[in-house]
Design a protein around this motif. Structure first.
Motif, short mmCIF file in Angstrom:
data_model
loop_
_atom_site.label_atom_id
_atom_site.label_comp_id
_atom_site.label_asym_id
_atom_site.label_seq_id
_atom_site.Cartn_x
_atom_site.Cartn_y
_atom_site.Cartn_z
N GLY A 92 0.81 -1.22 0.00
CA GLY A 92 0.00 0.00 0.00
C GLY A 92 0.84 1.27 0.00
N LEU A 93 1.85 1.33 0.87
CA LEU A 93 2.71 2.52 0.91
C LEU A 93 3.46 2.69 -0.40
N GLU A 94 3.90 1.58 -0.98
CA GLU A 94 4.64 1.66 -2.24
C GLU A 94 3.75 2.19 -3.37
N ARG A 95 2.50 1.79 -3.39
CA ARG A 95 1.63 2.26 -4.47
C ARG A 95 1.38 3.76 -4.37
N VAL A 96 1.20 4.26 -3.15
CA VAL A 96 1.03 5.70 -2.98
C VAL A 96 2.33 6.43 -3.31
N GLY A 97 3.48 5.90 -2.85
CA GLY A 97 4.76 6.52 -3.16
C GLY A 97 5.07 6.52 -4.64
N ARG A 98 4.63 5.48 -5.32
CA ARG A 98 4.84 5.40 -6.76
C ARG A 98 4.12 6.54 -7.48
N GLU A 99 2.88 6.81 -7.05
CA GLU A 99 2.12 7.91 -7.64
C GLU A 99 2.77 9.26 -7.31
N LEU A 100 3.24 9.41 -6.07
CA LEU A 100 3.90 10.66 -5.70
C LEU A 100 5.18 10.89 -6.49
N ALA A 101 5.94 9.82 -6.71
CA ALA A 101 7.17 9.96 -7.48
C ALA A 101 6.87 10.42 -8.90
N THR A 102 5.78 9.93 -9.47
CA THR A 102 5.39 10.40 -10.80
C THR A 102 5.01 11.87 -10.78
N GLU A 103 4.31 12.27 -9.73
CA GLU A 103 3.91 13.67 -9.61
C GLU A 103 5.11 14.59 -9.45
N TYR A 104 6.10 14.17 -8.65
CA TYR A 104 7.28 15.00 -8.39
C TYR A 104 8.37 14.81 -9.45
N HIS A 105 8.16 13.90 -10.39
CA HIS A 105 9.13 13.65 -11.46
C HIS A 105 10.49 13.23 -10.90
#
Length: 575
Positions: free
Chosen positions: A369-382
């Protein structure tokens, strides 16, 4: 000869005669050739062509030399204090050095950005990347460019840079280069040194490293990729005594201040935000404090507590970005409809899709779960993203080329291993089929014999039937049903049918049915998979889509059954 006591200024001329010469002359095999007169020593040298003459001041040294020659340990107080210098001989490789025209062709492949062809070429012959003396292979003689110089300057692709750096930094690649059976740890240092040379070796013209190239051309992604390796130096000087930070976007036509500030921020100390998990899953996963290569995390300081490991991380980022990233990661966005939060028309909140879904992922999916949210954040922050996948036994981002290639290779190995087992099953199936064919043939021959005996008996009884004046006679009994022993034939046929149904290729990650890791990987990979590049991944994803539809249909059915409309009449009264 037995020398008398020496005088004060007496010297001893010792002659060492090799063993083969002493065997040829048995009379002198036990004689120590020590002389005070040098002419006598020279006569022995003329007689023994392989002999050696040396003059000493003490009798002990002369005797030692006459016995052992140059291998003797001389009586010298400095002899044991001087350290021995061990010269490591450079090992030779089993691969032939590419010709200049082959290196030129390889350089063009890098310039075209053909990652798959580059990967195949370097693993077929590591000499395309490793030159003489464990140094980077030179692909452009005039400027002395190595593969990383060309990848940054020509392709401007961070994926190509990662491929080259990860390959030369892989101990298995260095071991393939030498092809011997030494321990793997002996190649770790060589791989690290080779990776350092690729990152920090300047060219011949302007004395610039690949990081100089990336900054002056304004290649932000390449700068981020190069700085993600700890060996990359940030302040090397070029011919004009300029660091990579002094020439940011100097070769870029447009003056993009935002890009300049972003690259300058990357050249500062870089930080990563990790996900920390207990090895035995006894603790809840947490988002760790930002760390950098210069100040790594301090984990497992308490031997009583469970062992904690980094299972994913995002970065590199500046310290300010890392703190903001961690804060947003730890505090999920507000759910739709809550005040003090602006939601756009598509249901997004500050770039993250479905805040309610993000919150439920953190609570329901404890494994990823944490990884999936972090994955989306990493895409947002490039920023780059890496997470640990146990079936790969490595960190990877399954959304990029490198991660998809690792997944493709793993699925390919799974299919190949399953095909081998299937071929063995098919072979046993054919053996069983041939055995049953033999049994059926024997059974058919017995049946034919019974029919033949039946015909003969009927012919004999035809005369008696005419005399009985129309009396009916019971026909002979039909062949009996198979006995218990013969019933095994039918069971064998059923087994063959079952075996035929069981012959199917297994394309899931762990076992014959999809597991949690399959659904986690399915959520991590892109929606569009290139069939030509990743055929096994494409097929696996298709199977997972079918499994997901079945799972959704089952969930919908369960929800319908649990709804008030479908409850019994008595329960409806209480609702």
């Amino acid at each position: 000869m037995e020398p008398s006591l020496p005088a004060a200024n007496t010297v001893f001329h010792a002659v060492y005669v090799p063993l083969e010469d002493e065997i040829a002359d048995d009379d002198e095999s036990q004689v120590l050739h020590i002389y005070r007169d040098k002419l006598e020593a020279l006569k022995v040298i003329k007689k023994h062509k392989k002999g050696r003459l040396k003059t000493f001041k003490t009798l002990e040294e002369a005797q030692e030399f006459a016995r052992n020659g140059l291998e003797s340990v001389l009586v010298n107080p400095l002899a044991n204090s001087v350290p021995k210098i061990v010269v490591t001989e450079e090992k030779s490789s089993n691969f032939k050095a590419p010709k200049p025209q082959n290196l030129t062709q390889f350089r063009k492949i890098i310039e075209y950005g053909d990652i798959e062809n580059v990967r195949k070429t370097i693993w077929d012959n590591p000499r395309y990347l490793i030159g003489s003396g464990d140094t980077p292979a030179i692909l452009h003689e005039g400027c002395r460019y190595n593969a990383l110089h060309i990848a940054v300057k020509s392709t401007q692709s961070p994926q190509m840079c990662e491929l080259i750096l990860n390959t030369v930094g892989d101990p298995a690649f260095v071991k393939l280069f030498y092809g011997d059976a030494d321990e793997m740890r002996t190649y770790v240092d060589r791989a690290s040194i080779l990776q350092d040379l690729y990152l920090n070796t300047p060219d011949k013209g302007l004395n610039e490293t690949p990081l100089h190239f990336a900054t002056k051309f304004g290649l932000k992604d390449c700068v981020r990729t190069l700085l993600s390796y700890q060996q990359c130096l940030k302040t090397p000087l070029n011919k004009y005594h300029q660091t990579p930070g002094d020439i940011i976007c100097s070769r870029k036509s447009m003056d993009d201040k935002n890009l300049i500030n972003e690259i300058r921020g990357l050249l500062e100390e870089q930080y990563y935000v990790p996900v920390l998990r207990a090895a035995d899953n006894s603790l809840q996963p947490v988002i760790g404090e930002p760390f950098s290569p210069a100040s790594p995390l301090k984990l497992n300081t308490n031997p009583i507590s469970p062992r904690v490991e980094v299972k994913a991380f995002a970065g590199p980022m500046t310290m300010a970005q890392a703190l903001e990233f961690r804060k947003k990661w730890k505090t999920p966005p507000r759910i739709l409809g809550t005040p003090n939060k602006k939601i756009n028309s598509s249901g997004d909140c500050n770039g993250l899709r479905s805040p309610g879904l993000n919150l439920s992922l953190r609570i329901q999916d404890m494994e990823k779960g944490l990884e999936r949210v972090g994955r989306e954040l990493a895409t947002e922050y490039h920023v780059s993203w890496k997470e640990y996948w146990p079936f790969l036994k490595d960190f990877a981002d399954l959304r990029c080329v490198e991660g998809l290639t690792k997944l493709e290779d793993y699925l390919k190995r799974q299919i190949q291993e399953n095909t081998k087992s299937l071929s063995a099953l098919e072979k046993s199936f054919m053996n069983l089929f041939e055995a049953n064919q033999t049994k059926n043939k024997e059974k058919l021959d017995d049946l034919c014999d019974q029919f033949q005996s039946l015909i003969l008996e009927s012919e004999k009884g035809s005369d008696q039937e005419t005399e009985d004046d129309g009396e009916f006679v019971t026909p002979p009994s039909s062949p009996s049903r198979p006995s218990n022993n013969e019933s095994s034939d039918s069971s064998d046929e059923d087994d063959m049918d079952l075996a035929d149904d069981s012959i199917q290729e297994d394309i899931f990650l762990e076992g014959k049915t999809p597991s949690k890791i399959d659904f986690a990987v399915f959520a991590a990979i892109p929606n569009d998979i290139d069939l030509d590049k990743y055929p096994y991944t494409y097929r696996w994803r298709h199977e997972m889509q079918l499994q997901s539809k079945d799972a959704n249909n089952a969930n919908n059915m369960n929800n319908c059954l649990r709804s008030p409309k479908n409850l019994p009449y008595k329960k409806k009264l209480f609702i």
